[in-house]
Design a protein around this motif. Structure first.
Motif, PDB file in Angstrom:
ATOM      1  N   ILE A 444     -24.902   5.973  41.387  1.00  0.00           N
ATOM      2  CA  ILE A 444     -23.744   6.539  40.677  1.00  0.00           C
ATOM      3  C   ILE A 444     -23.172   5.537  39.677  1.00  0.00           C
ATOM      4  CG2 ILE A 444     -21.340   7.295  40.980  1.00  0.00           C
ATOM      5  CD1 ILE A 444     -23.400   9.462  41.583  1.00  0.00           C
ATOM      6  N   ILE A 445     -23.117   4.264  40.059  1.00  0.00           N
ATOM      7  CA  ILE A 445     -22.631   3.224  39.122  1.00  0.00           C
ATOM      8  C   ILE A 445     -23.504   3.204  37.868  1.00  0.00           C
ATOM      9  CG2 ILE A 445     -22.412   0.721  38.785  1.00  0.00           C
ATOM     10  CD1 ILE A 445     -21.591   0.575  41.785  1.00  0.00           C
ATOM     11  N   LYS A 446     -24.823   3.294  38.057  1.00  0.00           N
ATOM     12  CA  LYS A 446     -25.756   3.314  36.917  1.00  0.00           C
ATOM     13  C   LYS A 446     -25.565   4.583  36.088  1.00  0.00           C
ATOM     14  CE  LYS A 446     -29.415   2.247  34.431  1.00  0.00           C
ATOM     15  NZ  LYS A 446     -29.471   1.064  33.543  1.00  0.00           N
ATOM     16  N   LEU A 447     -25.395   5.705  36.754  1.00  0.00           N
ATOM     17  CA  LEU A 447     -25.225   6.979  36.042  1.00  0.00           C
ATOM     18  C   LEU A 447     -23.951   6.967  35.204  1.00  0.00           C
ATOM     19  CD1 LEU A 447     -26.170   9.862  35.487  1.00  0.00           C
ATOM     20  CD2 LEU A 447     -25.036  10.579  37.604  1.00  0.00           C
ATOM     21  N   ILE A 448     -22.867   6.466  35.756  1.00  0.00           N
ATOM     22  CA  ILE A 448     -21.604   6.388  35.015  1.00  0.00           C
ATOM     23  C   ILE A 448     -21.756   5.489  33.791  1.00  0.00           C
ATOM     24  CG2 ILE A 448     -19.213   5.558  35.122  1.00  0.00           C
ATOM     25  CD1 ILE A 448     -19.256   6.433  38.097  1.00  0.00           C
ATOM     26  N   LYS A 449     -22.487   4.397  33.960  1.00  0.00           N
ATOM     27  CA  LYS A 449     -22.740   3.484  32.832  1.00  0.00           C
ATOM     28  C   LYS A 449     -23.494   4.206  31.713  1.00  0.00           C
ATOM     29  CE  LYS A 449     -24.659  -1.116  31.866  1.00  0.00           C
ATOM     30  NZ  LYS A 449     -25.397  -2.282  32.432  1.00  0.00           N
ATOM     31  N   ILE A 450     -24.480   5.030  32.086  1.00  0.00           N
ATOM     32  CA  ILE A 450     -25.258   5.799  31.097  1.00  0.00           C
ATOM     33  C   ILE A 450     -24.350   6.784  30.367  1.00  0.00           C
ATOM     34  CG2 ILE A 450     -27.048   7.565  30.836  1.00  0.00           C
ATOM     35  CD1 ILE A 450     -28.524   6.190  33.184  1.00  0.00           C
ATOM     36  N   LEU A 451     -23.451   7.438  31.142  1.00  0.00           N
ATOM     37  CA  LEU A 451     -22.625   8.514  30.576  1.00  0.00           C
ATOM     38  C   LEU A 451     -21.476   7.996  29.708  1.00  0.00           C
ATOM     39  CD1 LEU A 451     -22.272  10.875  33.693  1.00  0.00           C
ATOM     40  CD2 LEU A 451     -23.917  11.055  31.808  1.00  0.00           C
ATOM     41  N   THR A 452     -21.135   6.742  29.853  1.00  0.00           N
ATOM     42  CA  THR A 452     -19.927   6.186  29.208  1.00  0.00           C
ATOM     43  C   THR A 452     -19.852   6.491  27.712  1.00  0.00           C
ATOM     44  OG1 THR A 452     -19.792   4.419  30.845  1.00  0.00           O
ATOM     45  CG2 THR A 452     -18.614   4.083  28.772  1.00  0.00           C
ATOM     46  N   ASN A 453     -20.953   6.337  27.013  1.00  0.00           N
ATOM     47  CA  ASN A 453     -20.927   6.512  25.548  1.00  0.00           C
ATOM     48  C   ASN A 453     -21.609   7.806  25.088  1.00  0.00           C
ATOM     49  OD1 ASN A 453     -19.623   3.967  25.066  1.00  0.00           O
ATOM     50  ND2 ASN A 453     -21.574   2.961  25.516  1.00  0.00           N
ATOM     51  N   LEU A 454     -21.803   8.730  26.015  1.00  0.00           N
ATOM     52  CA  LEU A 454     -22.456   9.988  25.658  1.00  0.00           C
ATOM     53  C   LEU A 454     -21.437  11.117  25.505  1.00  0.00           C
ATOM     54  CD1 LEU A 454     -25.617  10.007  27.991  1.00  0.00           C
ATOM     55  CD2 LEU A 454     -25.419   9.178  25.632  1.00  0.00           C
ATOM     56  N   ASN A 455     -21.561  11.873  24.448  1.00  0.00           N
ATOM     57  CA  ASN A 455     -20.660  13.008  24.204  1.00  0.00           C
ATOM     58  C   ASN A 455     -21.338  14.365  24.413  1.00  0.00           C
ATOM     59  OD1 ASN A 455     -18.405  11.389  23.418  1.00  0.00           O
ATOM     60  ND2 ASN A 455     -19.426  11.022  21.445  1.00  0.00           N
ATOM     61  N   ASN A 456     -22.649  14.325  24.614  1.00  0.00           N
ATOM     62  CA  ASN A 456     -23.399  15.576  24.744  1.00  0.00           C
ATOM     63  C   ASN A 456     -24.563  15.325  25.701  1.00  0.00           C
ATOM     64  OD1 ASN A 456     -24.708  18.010  24.464  1.00  0.00           O
ATOM     65  ND2 ASN A 456     -24.772  17.983  22.221  1.00  0.00           N
ATOM     66  N   PHE A 457     -24.463  15.892  26.905  1.00  0.00           N
ATOM     67  CA  PHE A 457     -25.521  15.629  27.891  1.00  0.00           C
ATOM     68  C   PHE A 457     -25.585  16.735  28.951  1.00  0.00           C
ATOM     69  CE2 PHE A 457     -21.706  13.413  29.496  1.00  0.00           C
ATOM     70  CZ  PHE A 457     -21.603  13.961  30.764  1.00  0.00           C
ATOM     71  N   THR A 458     -26.755  16.809  29.591  1.00  0.00           N
ATOM     72  CA  THR A 458     -26.949  17.659  30.773  1.00  0.00           C
ATOM     73  C   THR A 458     -27.621  16.811  31.849  1.00  0.00           C
ATOM     74  OG1 THR A 458     -27.217  19.684  29.463  1.00  0.00           O
ATOM     75  CG2 THR A 458     -28.061  19.723  31.715  1.00  0.00           C
ATOM     76  N   ILE A 459     -27.050  16.844  33.063  1.00  0.00           N
ATOM     77  CA  ILE A 459     -27.628  16.131  34.202  1.00  0.00           C
ATOM     78  C   ILE A 459     -28.161  17.165  35.199  1.00  0.00           C
ATOM     79  CG2 ILE A 459     -27.287  14.331  35.923  1.00  0.00           C
ATOM     80  CD1 ILE A 459     -24.523  13.809  34.599  1.00  0.00           C
ATOM     81  N   LEU A 460     -29.442  17.090  35.488  1.00  0.00           N
ATOM     82  CA  LEU A 460     -30.036  17.933  36.523  1.00  0.00           C
ATOM     83  C   LEU A 460     -30.146  17.128  37.813  1.00  0.00           C
ATOM     84  CD1 LEU A 460     -31.627  20.393  37.661  1.00  0.00           C
ATOM     85  CD2 LEU A 460     -33.693  19.347  36.688  1.00  0.00           C
ATOM     86  N   PHE A 461     -29.496  17.611  38.875  1.00  0.00           N
ATOM     87  CA  PHE A 461     -29.625  17.019  40.205  1.00  0.00           C
ATOM     88  C   PHE A 461     -30.588  17.878  41.008  1.00  0.00           C
ATOM     89  CE2 PHE A 461     -25.645  15.235  38.784  1.00  0.00           C
ATOM     90  CZ  PHE A 461     -25.555  13.996  39.401  1.00  0.00           C
ATOM     91  N   LYS A 462     -31.668  17.276  41.514  1.00  0.00           N
ATOM     92  CA  LYS A 462     -32.712  18.039  42.206  1.00  0.00           C
ATOM     93  C   LYS A 462     -33.237  17.264  43.409  1.00  0.00           C
ATOM     94  CE  LYS A 462     -35.637  21.498  42.634  1.00  0.00           C
ATOM     95  NZ  LYS A 462     -35.167  22.822  43.070  1.00  0.00           N
ATOM     96  N   GLY A 463     -33.448  17.961  44.520  1.00  0.00           N
ATOM     97  CA  GLY A 463     -34.024  17.329  45.704  1.00  0.00           C
ATOM     98  C   GLY A 463     -34.027  18.303  46.872  1.00  0.00           C
ATOM     99  N   SER A 464     -34.745  17.956  47.909  1.00  0.00           N
ATOM    100  CA  SER A 464     -34.806  18.808  49.096  1.00  0.00           C
ATOM    101  C   SER A 464     -33.495  18.763  49.859  1.00  0.00           C
ATOM    102  CB  SER A 464     -35.950  18.360  50.008  1.00  0.00           C
ATOM    103  OG  SER A 464     -37.189  18.763  49.495  1.00  0.00           O
ATOM    104  N   ARG A 465     -33.301  19.759  50.692  1.00  0.00           N
ATOM    105  CA  ARG A 465     -32.063  19.892  51.467  1.00  0.00           C
ATOM    106  C   ARG A 465     -31.757  18.617  52.247  1.00  0.00           C
ATOM    107  NH1 ARG A 465     -27.873  20.888  52.283  1.00  0.00           N
ATOM    108  NH2 ARG A 465     -28.058  21.022  50.054  1.00  0.00           N
ATOM    109  N   LYS A 466     -32.768  18.083  52.915  1.00  0.00           N
ATOM    110  CA  LYS A 466     -32.567  16.900  53.761  1.00  0.00           C
ATOM    111  C   LYS A 466     -32.245  15.647  52.948  1.00  0.00           C
ATOM    112  CE  LYS A 466     -35.521  18.559  57.509  1.00  0.00           C
ATOM    113  NZ  LYS A 466     -36.793  18.329  58.255  1.00  0.00           N
ATOM    114  N   ALA A 467     -32.559  15.660  51.649  1.00  0.00           N
ATOM    115  CA  ALA A 467     -32.269  14.505  50.799  1.00  0.00           C
ATOM    116  C   ALA A 467     -30.782  14.399  50.460  1.00  0.00           C
ATOM    117  CB  ALA A 467     -33.087  14.576  49.514  1.00  0.00           C
TER     118      ALA A 467
END
Length: 483
Positions: A444-467
């Motif tokens: 999450i710390i890395k993701l927030i760093k990526i998003l800091t300077n972005l004004n237009n983005f889509t994040i897809l979160f994907k994984g199995s139920r147990k994940a």
């Protein structure tokens, strides 16, 4: 004053009568059965009085009028430990697999889960509803929800709630049967070879669908051959006037058709005009999908107000075929699909702001559904970010299929890929703009760093139920800038 008082009394009497009618409708739509008859159905031994039963429950907290409690042994809980709670909450009788010192009648059986199924089958055989059975490796729930959305325009619908698609869930859904339902839509899931055969025997569908067949739950099935055999068991109980629905876009459709000799069949395909249901003028836009739906009785324009891709179109075709087979009109289909809403955990949109979007696709994951989700992400505007966890239950093939997803992602031109888990490290290994994590907080710390300077983005979160990838979404939404 006397006249006013008289009117108040009359109003109170009418109110009591109306409440009584609602009560009677709720409880006496079900059929009363005595314990002697029930004992024969479950092949058990009755100890105690032969009383009448109207409702059934496996939850000691949810005991209804004239209710029998069934003590189920599960992986985490044993219903036998909650029998006294059920009695305290009003249970009139119990089904158990051993004798208990209790004050109410009990039916002793060899296996309470099997007994639950036998009662469900008894209720199914009393019903005159149209039964729809849905299975497949991907898209089962979406097809079920789309079909329910359509058939609600025609009559009252009973359908599988949430993820209650295993043998216990199917039985519990059928326990809710009564004569007010015109349609019953049951989703059949499986982790083992015999699961669909067992559930299909309970459902006895009038219309049955295998939405698709691909690699999933290999840990339980051991081989794709077993997955194929299992899914096709849904057609086992179709009678002469019943109908099978087949996906011509699925690579296995010829093998399925070979096993459906002398059965009534409808087929669907996105582009194959030889199918009974197909599309023309298909447009997949950012927040909408629209196309002309061709059917055996005519053509109608369809709009789906969701974020999706070709797999959603395929699901809509399947739902249309199921609904038309059950008696819906083209208008019903168009209206039902237009009112269909995205399902939680299945490409569910969460907007963080203008041009800032999360796609929550964390309900489950197999290779086919991961590829479908990434194809949707590829079409989105702005920076494309994938947060991916493990695809579970692939057994000995885990490395192979995670590596296969890596090769697909390389060709997808995504901007950032963050992975977490045991096997997902093979997805991001030696890949530019990719990083693997063992810790959710660091991701999450890395993701927030990526998003800091972005004004237009889509994040897809994907994984199995147990994940439990949805935990990452919650962690991101807890950040001050996204509250």
């Amino acid at each position: 004053m006397n006249n006013i008082r008289l009117l108040e009394i009359k109003f109170l009497i009418i109110l009591i009568i109306m409440l009584l009618i609602i009560f009677l409708k709720k409880y006496f739509m079900n059929k009363i059965i005595n314990l002697k008859k029930l004992t024969k159905i479950v092949d058990g031994k009755l100890i105690g009085k032969n009383i009448d039963i109207l409702n059934f429950s496996i939850n000691s907290k949810n005991i209804y009028f004239k209710c029998l409690f069934i003590a189920i042994r599960g992986k985490k809980f044993d219903g036998h430990n909650f029998v006294q709670d059920a009695i305290n909450n009003g249970a009139l009788a119990i089904i158990v697999d051993k004798y208990l010192e209790v004050s109410i009648p009990q039916i002793i059986v060899l296996n309470t889960i099997i007994s639950l199924g036998k009662i469900s089958l008894w209720k199914r055989l009393q019903s005159k509803s149209h039964f729809i059975g849905i299975t497949g490796s991907s898209g089962k729930t979406s097809v079920k929800e789309m079909t329910a959305s359509i058939l609600k325009n025609v009559g009252k619908v009973l359908f599988t709630k949430d993820n209650m698609n295993n043998i216990i869930g199917v039985s519990l859904t059928l326990l809710n049967l009564n004569n007010q339902y015109k349609y019953v839509i049951i989703e059949l899931g499986a982790n083992n070879l015999s699961d669909i055969k067992y559930s299909a025997n309970l459902v006895r569908p009038n219309t049955a669908l295998v939405n698709n067949i691909s690699i999933s739950h290999l840990e339980g099935f051991k081989s794709f051959k077993n997955i194929f055999r299992c899914k096709n068991h849904i057609f086992k109980y179709l009678l002469n006037n019943d109908r099978a629905i087949i996906n011509l876009d699925d690579i296995n459709h010829k093998k399925i058709l070979h096993k459906l000799i002398n059965k009534k069949i409808w087929s669907f395909s996105i582009k194959n005009h030889n199918a009974d249901f197909f599309t023309t003028n298909l447009k997949i836009l950012q927040n909408k999908i629209c196309f002309n739906l061709h059917t055996p009785i005519g053509v109608i324009f369809i709009s789906l107000f969701i974020i999706g891709g070709f797999h959603n179109v395929s699901n809509a075709l399947a739902a249309s075929a199921l609904s038309l087979s059950a008696g819906a009109s083209l208008i019903d289909i168009s209206k039902g699909l237009a009112s269909f809403k995205s399902i939680s955990g299945r490409l569910f949109p969460i907007r963080l702001g203008h041009n800032k979007l999360i796609l929550n696709d964390t309900y489950n994951a197999n290779p086919q559904s991961v590829i479908a989700a990434i194809n949707v992400l590829k079409r989105m505007n702005g920076k494309k970010i994938l947060v991916i966890g493990d695809m579970m239950e692939l057994g000995l093939y885990s490395f192979f299929y995670h590596n296969k997803i890596k090769n697909f992602i390389i060709k997808s031109n995504l901007d950032f890929i963050l992975s977490i888990g045991i096997y997902s490290k093979y997805i991001t290994k030696y890949h530019n703009n990719s990083e693997h994590f063992l810790n959710k907080k660091k991701l999450i710390i890395k993701l927030i760093k990526i998003l800091t300077n972005l004004n237009n983005f889509t994040i897809l979160f994907k994984g199995s139920r147990k994940a439990q990838i949805e935990v990452l979404i919650n962690m991101l939404l807890e950040q001050e800038q996204f509250k």
